[in-house]
Scaffold this motif. Sequence first.
Motif, PDB file in Angstrom:
ATOM      1  N   THR A   1      47.968  40.212  44.387  1.00 28.01           N
ATOM      2  CA  THR A   1      47.144  39.715  43.155  1.00 28.01           C
ATOM      3  C   THR A   1      48.090  39.650  42.052  1.00 28.01           C
ATOM      4  OG1 THR A   1      45.349  41.383  43.921  1.00 28.01           O
ATOM      5  CG2 THR A   1      45.385  40.832  41.995  1.00 28.01           C
ATOM      6  N   ARG A   2      48.075  38.294  41.496  1.00 24.35           N
ATOM      7  CA  ARG A   2      48.856  38.257  40.274  1.00 24.35           C
ATOM      8  C   ARG A   2      48.586  38.960  39.119  1.00 24.35           C
ATOM      9  NH1 ARG A   2      52.115  33.562  41.137  1.00 24.35           N
ATOM     10  NH2 ARG A   2      51.543  32.309  42.847  1.00 24.35           N
ATOM     11  N   LEU A   3      49.512  39.701  38.577  1.00 25.69           N
ATOM     12  CA  LEU A   3      49.106  40.265  37.358  1.00 25.69           C
ATOM     13  C   LEU A   3      48.801  39.342  36.266  1.00 25.69           C
ATOM     14  CD1 LEU A   3      51.798  43.149  36.720  1.00 25.69           C
ATOM     15  CD2 LEU A   3      49.380  43.388  37.242  1.00 25.69           C
ATOM     16  N   THR A   4      49.506  38.077  36.318  1.00 31.69           N
ATOM     17  CA  THR A   4      49.103  37.300  35.458  1.00 31.69           C
ATOM     18  C   THR A   4      47.418  36.794  35.331  1.00 31.69           C
ATOM     19  OG1 THR A   4      49.794  35.536  36.874  1.00 31.69           O
ATOM     20  CG2 THR A   4      51.434  35.958  35.040  1.00 31.69           C
ATOM     21  N   SER A   5      47.086  36.757  36.260  1.00 36.19           N
ATOM     22  CA  SER A   5      45.488  36.428  36.779  1.00 36.19           C
ATOM     23  C   SER A   5      44.802  37.597  36.194  1.00 36.19           C
ATOM     24  CB  SER A   5      45.209  36.400  38.091  1.00 36.19           C
ATOM     25  OG  SER A   5      45.820  35.163  38.674  1.00 36.19           O
ATOM     26  N   LEU A   6      45.273  38.796  36.257  1.00 31.74           N
ATOM     27  CA  LEU A   6      44.647  39.929  35.739  1.00 31.74           C
ATOM     28  C   LEU A   6      44.784  39.991  34.146  1.00 31.74           C
ATOM     29  CD1 LEU A   6      45.655  42.935  38.173  1.00 31.74           C
ATOM     30  CD2 LEU A   6      43.417  41.556  38.363  1.00 31.74           C
ATOM     31  N   ALA A   7      45.731  39.553  33.604  1.00 33.80           N
ATOM     32  CA  ALA A   7      45.930  39.328  32.336  1.00 33.80           C
ATOM     33  C   ALA A   7      44.799  38.310  31.643  1.00 33.80           C
ATOM     34  CB  ALA A   7      47.308  38.893  31.849  1.00 33.80           C
ATOM     35  N   ARG A   8      44.402  37.345  32.389  1.00 31.04           N
ATOM     36  CA  ARG A   8      43.460  36.340  32.183  1.00 31.04           C
ATOM     37  C   ARG A   8      41.958  37.234  32.160  1.00 31.04           C
ATOM     38  NH1 ARG A   8      44.150  31.084  35.258  1.00 31.04           N
ATOM     39  NH2 ARG A   8      42.285  30.477  33.650  1.00 31.04           N
ATOM     40  N   ALA A   9      42.049  38.177  32.714  1.00 32.50           N
ATOM     41  CA  ALA A   9      40.777  38.812  33.134  1.00 32.50           C
ATOM     42  C   ALA A   9      40.873  40.236  32.124  1.00 32.50           C
ATOM     43  CB  ALA A   9      40.523  39.422  34.489  1.00 32.50           C
ATOM     44  N   GLN A  10      41.694  40.004  31.105  1.00 32.68           N
ATOM     45  CA  GLN A  10      41.835  41.199  30.069  1.00 32.68           C
ATOM     46  C   GLN A  10      42.112  42.643  30.630  1.00 32.68           C
ATOM     47  OE1 GLN A  10      38.767  40.809  27.035  1.00 32.68           O
ATOM     48  NE2 GLN A  10      38.561  38.364  27.826  1.00 32.68           N
TER      49      GLN A  10
ATOM     50  N   LEU B   1      55.407  39.754  31.098  1.00 34.30           N
ATOM     51  CA  LEU B   1      54.395  39.470  32.175  1.00 34.30           C
ATOM     52  C   LEU B   1      54.891  38.729  33.358  1.00 34.30           C
ATOM     53  CD1 LEU B   1      51.571  40.285  32.871  1.00 34.30           C
ATOM     54  CD2 LEU B   1      50.802  38.493  31.488  1.00 34.30           C
ATOM     55  N   ASN B   2      55.191  37.510  32.936  1.00 36.22           N
ATOM     56  CA  ASN B   2      55.678  36.593  34.199  1.00 36.22           C
ATOM     57  C   ASN B   2      56.704  37.193  34.969  1.00 36.22           C
ATOM     58  OD1 ASN B   2      53.756  34.526  33.575  1.00 36.22           O
ATOM     59  ND2 ASN B   2      55.104  33.508  32.221  1.00 36.22           N
ATOM     60  N   ALA B   3      57.778  37.725  34.355  1.00 43.64           N
ATOM     61  CA  ALA B   3      58.874  38.449  35.171  1.00 43.64           C
ATOM     62  C   ALA B   3      58.270  39.579  36.019  1.00 43.64           C
ATOM     63  CB  ALA B   3      59.702  38.927  34.110  1.00 43.64           C
ATOM     64  N   LEU B   4      57.391  40.367  35.424  1.00 46.39           N
ATOM     65  CA  LEU B   4      56.861  41.458  36.336  1.00 46.39           C
ATOM     66  C   LEU B   4      55.939  40.960  37.330  1.00 46.39           C
ATOM     67  CD1 LEU B   4      56.134  44.578  36.560  1.00 46.39           C
ATOM     68  CD2 LEU B   4      54.548  44.356  34.903  1.00 46.39           C
ATOM     69  N   SER B   5      55.122  40.148  37.105  1.00 50.00           N
ATOM     70  CA  SER B   5      54.182  39.271  37.994  1.00 50.00           C
ATOM     71  C   SER B   5      54.833  38.665  39.214  1.00 50.00           C
ATOM     72  CB  SER B   5      53.172  38.424  37.298  1.00 50.00           C
ATOM     73  OG  SER B   5      52.214  37.791  38.304  1.00 50.00           O
ATOM     74  N   HIS B   6      56.108  38.066  38.866  1.00 47.45           N
ATOM     75  CA  HIS B   6      56.792  37.421  39.782  1.00 47.45           C
ATOM     76  C   HIS B   6      57.474  38.502  40.777  1.00 47.45           C
ATOM     77  CE1 HIS B   6      60.277  35.285  41.731  1.00 47.45           C
ATOM     78  NE2 HIS B   6      59.514  34.410  41.816  1.00 47.45           N
ATOM     79  N   ALA B   7      57.925  39.489  40.205  1.00 54.60           N
ATOM     80  CA  ALA B   7      58.652  40.315  41.154  1.00 54.60           C
ATOM     81  C   ALA B   7      57.605  41.055  42.092  1.00 54.60           C
ATOM     82  CB  ALA B   7      59.263  41.669  40.292  1.00 54.60           C
TER      83      ALA B   7
END
Length: 406
Positions: A368-377, A387-393
């Motif tokens: 599950t991508r954290l970037t997707s969860l960010a879009r879901a607030q 955020l991108n760096a963390l999600s990728h890791a």
Amino acid sequence: MNDGMALTLRTLTADDLPEFQRVVNSSFLMDSVEDQLERWRGLFEPERHHAVFDGDELIGGGGIQSREITLPGTGPRPVAAVTSVGVKPGHRRRGVLTRVMRAQLHGLHDEGGEAIAALWASEAAIYPRFGYGLAAEFARLEVPRGAKFRSGVSIGDDRVREVSRDEAMPVMKAVYEDLRPGRTGWLSRTDAAWEHQFADTERDRGGLTAYHYALHPQGYAAYRIKHDWQDRGPRNELHVREIAARTDEAYAALYRYLLDVDMVGELKFFTASDDPVTHLLDDARLALRGRSDSLWVRIVDVDRALTQRRYGSDVDVVLDVADEFCPWNAARWRFTVKDGAATVQRVDDDPDVVLDVQALGAAYLGGTRLTSLARAQRVREVTAGALNALSHALLGDQDPHCPEVF
């Protein structure tokens, strides 16, 4: 309103199993069957099961199985596999489930138990309020019989054979154990777990046939048939229970075998969300796929959990984690990854990313991508680029998949 006697909670004993089984079955609107009791007993760890009582009446509870789950990059690690959670009809909305969840999670923390818990949810709205995040999905796959593979797919020369259960089981166990360390989301299986997963009484079949077992020298498939005889001929459904293979060629050979079984109209399979069959087919559109939730993961201890797996890229961020149900996690944590390995420290520094423990659990298995969860607030970036760096890791090399409901 009189709510009856005060509710009490305790762990169970071996003698409590029959009543506990009846309560769990009734909570799922199922009949209790005495001959299933011994099957349950092989999986039952009474000291890891909590039950709530109204006086002497057992009204709800839940248990933990001591299993291992394969994590990204590090292989099998202990997981509290939460199971058999239910509340007796007529006793809902009294806080029973909350007491069980608190006893499980707080107990794991206090006793230094597993750093993560995982479960399959009967209803998807129940467990997020206890901090579980949607960490894995499965694909509901449907492929018509005879669907052709694209040119260049090799299935080798080894023959796939239909064999008896007694011949199949030792081979299946050996293949599964060979594969498990590299398959994110797969669980360890005791002999009792194998018997439970492949139980084959009339009650287990749900109107389908007994299991068929197909062996390849490097893998296996297990399936049932749902009969459907129509005026134009048979359109039976082939329901795959499990396919596992040590090589990609063997995996393709087993699929080819199943897709060519006579008198079948369609193959159906609850499989990994990244199952390669779509890319094996000459016409990818023949593989109809729907996705649904499978594993929900709960981070019990942020610092212990995040250091148990490996990561795909270096990162250094401060996480501001919210966790109302397990307040020891509610803190700011410096999460640093170097060469795949993580260190986690509680800090007072300003945060780079703000998120709750549910979001962290959802991303934990790498699917599950954290970037997707960010879009879901559910996640908020404070420092640009963090955020991108963390999600990728956090992303894994494969989609997590649990091939069994427990």
